[in-house]
Design a protein around this motif. Structure first.
Motif, PDB file in Angstrom:
ATOM      1  N   ALA A  51     -11.391  -1.611   3.075  1.00  0.00           N
ATOM      2  CA  ALA A  51     -10.152  -1.982   2.385  1.00  0.00           C
ATOM      3  C   ALA A  51      -9.134  -2.691   3.275  1.00  0.00           C
ATOM      4  O   ALA A  51      -8.223  -3.339   2.778  1.00  0.00           O
ATOM      5  CB  ALA A  51      -9.502  -0.734   1.791  1.00  0.00           C
ATOM      6  N   GLY A  52      -9.276  -2.560   4.583  1.00  0.00           N
ATOM      7  CA  GLY A  52      -8.299  -3.179   5.475  1.00  0.00           C
ATOM      8  C   GLY A  52      -7.106  -2.299   5.775  1.00  0.00           C
ATOM      9  O   GLY A  52      -6.255  -2.658   6.589  1.00  0.00           O
ATOM     10  N   VAL A  53      -7.015  -1.153   5.094  1.00  0.00           N
ATOM     11  CA  VAL A  53      -5.937  -0.197   5.321  1.00  0.00           C
ATOM     12  C   VAL A  53      -6.521   1.206   5.222  1.00  0.00           C
ATOM     13  O   VAL A  53      -7.651   1.396   4.774  1.00  0.00           O
ATOM     14  CB  VAL A  53      -4.790  -0.344   4.298  1.00  0.00           C
ATOM     15  CG1 VAL A  53      -4.032  -1.641   4.495  1.00  0.00           C
ATOM     16  CG2 VAL A  53      -5.324  -0.231   2.879  1.00  0.00           C
ATOM     17  N   SER A  54      -5.734   2.189   5.601  1.00  0.00           N
ATOM     18  CA  SER A  54      -6.201   3.571   5.574  1.00  0.00           C
ATOM     19  C   SER A  54      -6.299   4.097   4.147  1.00  0.00           C
ATOM     20  O   SER A  54      -5.690   3.541   3.226  1.00  0.00           O
ATOM     21  CB  SER A  54      -5.230   4.448   6.367  1.00  0.00           C
ATOM     22  OG  SER A  54      -3.995   4.538   5.669  1.00  0.00           O
ATOM     23  N   PHE A  58      -4.047   3.037   0.850  1.00  0.00           N
ATOM     24  CA  PHE A  58      -4.730   2.559  -0.344  1.00  0.00           C
ATOM     25  C   PHE A  58      -4.299   3.377  -1.561  1.00  0.00           C
ATOM     26  O   PHE A  58      -4.086   2.832  -2.644  1.00  0.00           O
ATOM     27  CB  PHE A  58      -6.237   2.671  -0.139  1.00  0.00           C
ATOM     28  CG  PHE A  58      -7.054   1.909  -1.138  1.00  0.00           C
ATOM     29  CD1 PHE A  58      -7.399   0.590  -0.886  1.00  0.00           C
ATOM     30  CD2 PHE A  58      -7.492   2.496  -2.306  1.00  0.00           C
ATOM     31  CE1 PHE A  58      -8.168  -0.133  -1.793  1.00  0.00           C
ATOM     32  CE2 PHE A  58      -8.262   1.792  -3.213  1.00  0.00           C
ATOM     33  CZ  PHE A  58      -8.597   0.479  -2.948  1.00  0.00           C
ATOM     34  N   LEU A  59      -4.156   4.676  -1.386  1.00  0.00           N
ATOM     35  CA  LEU A  59      -3.714   5.542  -2.471  1.00  0.00           C
ATOM     36  C   LEU A  59      -2.348   5.098  -2.989  1.00  0.00           C
ATOM     37  O   LEU A  59      -2.090   5.118  -4.196  1.00  0.00           O
ATOM     38  CB  LEU A  59      -3.639   6.990  -1.978  1.00  0.00           C
ATOM     39  CG  LEU A  59      -3.046   8.023  -2.939  1.00  0.00           C
ATOM     40  CD1 LEU A  59      -3.837   8.069  -4.237  1.00  0.00           C
ATOM     41  CD2 LEU A  59      -3.027   9.393  -2.282  1.00  0.00           C
ATOM     42  N   ALA A 275      -4.302  -5.558  -3.390  1.00  0.00           N
ATOM     43  CA  ALA A 275      -2.995  -5.101  -2.929  1.00  0.00           C
ATOM     44  C   ALA A 275      -2.983  -4.879  -1.426  1.00  0.00           C
ATOM     45  O   ALA A 275      -2.011  -5.193  -0.737  1.00  0.00           O
ATOM     46  CB  ALA A 275      -2.614  -3.807  -3.650  1.00  0.00           C
ATOM     47  N   ALA A 276      -4.093  -4.348  -0.907  1.00  0.00           N
ATOM     48  CA  ALA A 276      -4.180  -4.106   0.533  1.00  0.00           C
ATOM     49  C   ALA A 276      -4.044  -5.404   1.314  1.00  0.00           C
ATOM     50  O   ALA A 276      -3.478  -5.441   2.408  1.00  0.00           O
ATOM     51  CB  ALA A 276      -5.503  -3.421   0.875  1.00  0.00           C
ATOM     52  N   ARG A 277      -4.549  -6.497   0.756  1.00  0.00           N
ATOM     53  CA  ARG A 277      -4.488  -7.786   1.438  1.00  0.00           C
ATOM     54  C   ARG A 277      -3.111  -8.419   1.391  1.00  0.00           C
ATOM     55  O   ARG A 277      -2.878  -9.436   2.030  1.00  0.00           O
ATOM     56  CB  ARG A 277      -5.564  -8.713   0.862  1.00  0.00           C
ATOM     57  CG  ARG A 277      -6.862  -8.523   1.618  1.00  0.00           C
ATOM     58  CD  ARG A 277      -8.077  -8.545   0.783  1.00  0.00           C
ATOM     59  NE  ARG A 277      -9.232  -8.258   1.628  1.00  0.00           N
ATOM     60  CZ  ARG A 277      -9.569  -7.038   2.059  1.00  0.00           C
ATOM     61  NH1 ARG A 277      -8.848  -5.986   1.719  1.00  0.00           N
ATOM     62  NH2 ARG A 277     -10.615  -6.856   2.834  1.00  0.00           N
TER      63      ARG A 277
END
Length: 286
Positions: A51-54, A58-59, A275-277
């Motif tokens: 995801a590029g994030v934790s 992400f949650l 959204a993570a991007r």
């Protein structure tokens, strides 16, 4: 998709499903990792790579419950909810879709007769896909489980076309959409088979920016047919080009994710991935 990639994708999908079901209890990293039978360390690393994030970040991005609370306010709009949940809109991607061409009446009615269609199989962060193109652009792209069955579905969509299994430049350019460096993309072209109403709905979907969400009612308003929400839903469900035509960005007016022909869990994963991007954490490390 190799076997290990497929296992990893379904682990992430299972984790997302677990988070959705247990959102109100705010599950810990250890609890989510246990649900997918991984150690917290391994799960954290795998999820962050994907995801590029934790998982915690992400949650936050897929926190539809918070969006619902915001929507309860009389003056709040869906866009307000999206922005408050960290999904600030941007037009970086939809501006790339500047050439959407419908097939001619003859091509449409004759099942693609005289059309030459190239097709190939490829990987994405969300599973194996089949992508097909004419000389004018991408005409078909779907998430698949079985290559043979997927090709048979493609042939049913264009029963009189001529097919060749080859990866062409049009396909390669479209597949770059899964890359984080979108500025290097050339113009993405789509060559679509659909009714005038369907084409109008699909073109409107392309106007939903990365990281933003819309509802069926809002799409109906944009095509100046406010009473056509049900017909809009049917047209969205007939979308022949997964991801590039972002039907995954349409949710229910309540804020619920809603259905998706390629699995609602995949829809949630795509929303969170996009959204993570947009997050500073991702953009400063990629």
């Amino acid at each position: 998709m190799n076997e290990q990639d497929q296992i990893n994708y379904y682990r992430i999908a299972t984790a997302i499903n677990y988070i959705q079901k247990h959102f109100r209890s705010q599950p810990t990293l250890e609890e989510i990792a246990e649900a997918v039978h991984l150690s917290p360390f391994h799960f954290q690393r795998l999820f962050t790579e994907w995801a590029g994030v934790s998982p915690k970040k992400f949650l936050q991005y897929i926190s539809v419950e918070y969006a619902k609370d915001i929507l309860k306010e009389k003056k709040a709009t869906l866009i307000d909810a999206v922005q408050e949940t960290g999904l600030s809109g941007t037009g970086r991607l939809h501006d790339l879709f500047v050439n959407v061409e419908g097939m001619t009446p003859g091509e449409f009615k004759n099942g693609g007769e005289h059309l030459a269609i190239n097709y190939s199989y490829a990987e994405s962060p969300f599973g194996h896909i089949l992508v097909a193109s004419t000389t004018k652009g991408i005409c078909y792209m779907v998430f698949i489980q079985n290559e043979h069955e997927a090709f048979e579905d493609l042939k049913r969509h264009f029963p009189k076309a001529h097919f060749r299994q080859i990866t062409d430049r049009i396909q390669q350019n479209a597949l770059h959409i899964f890359s984080s460096d979108w500025n290097k993309l050339d113009e993405i072209k789509l060559h679509l088979k659909g009714t005038d109403f369907q084409l109008k709905v699909w073109k409107t979907l392309l106007q939903i920016p990365l990281g933003s969400l819309s509802t069926y009612g809002e799409i109906a308003e944009k095509i100046q047919n406010p009473n056509a929400s049900r017909a809009v839903g049917t047209a969205i469900g007939s979308n022949p080009v997964a991801f590039l035509i972002p039907c995954h960005r349409v949710i229910q007016a309540t804020g619920a994710i809603g259905g998706y022909m390629w699995n609602p869990i995949r829809k949630t994963a795509i929303i969170g991935w996009e959204a993570a991007r947009l997050s500073p954490d991702f953009l400063t490390t990629n």
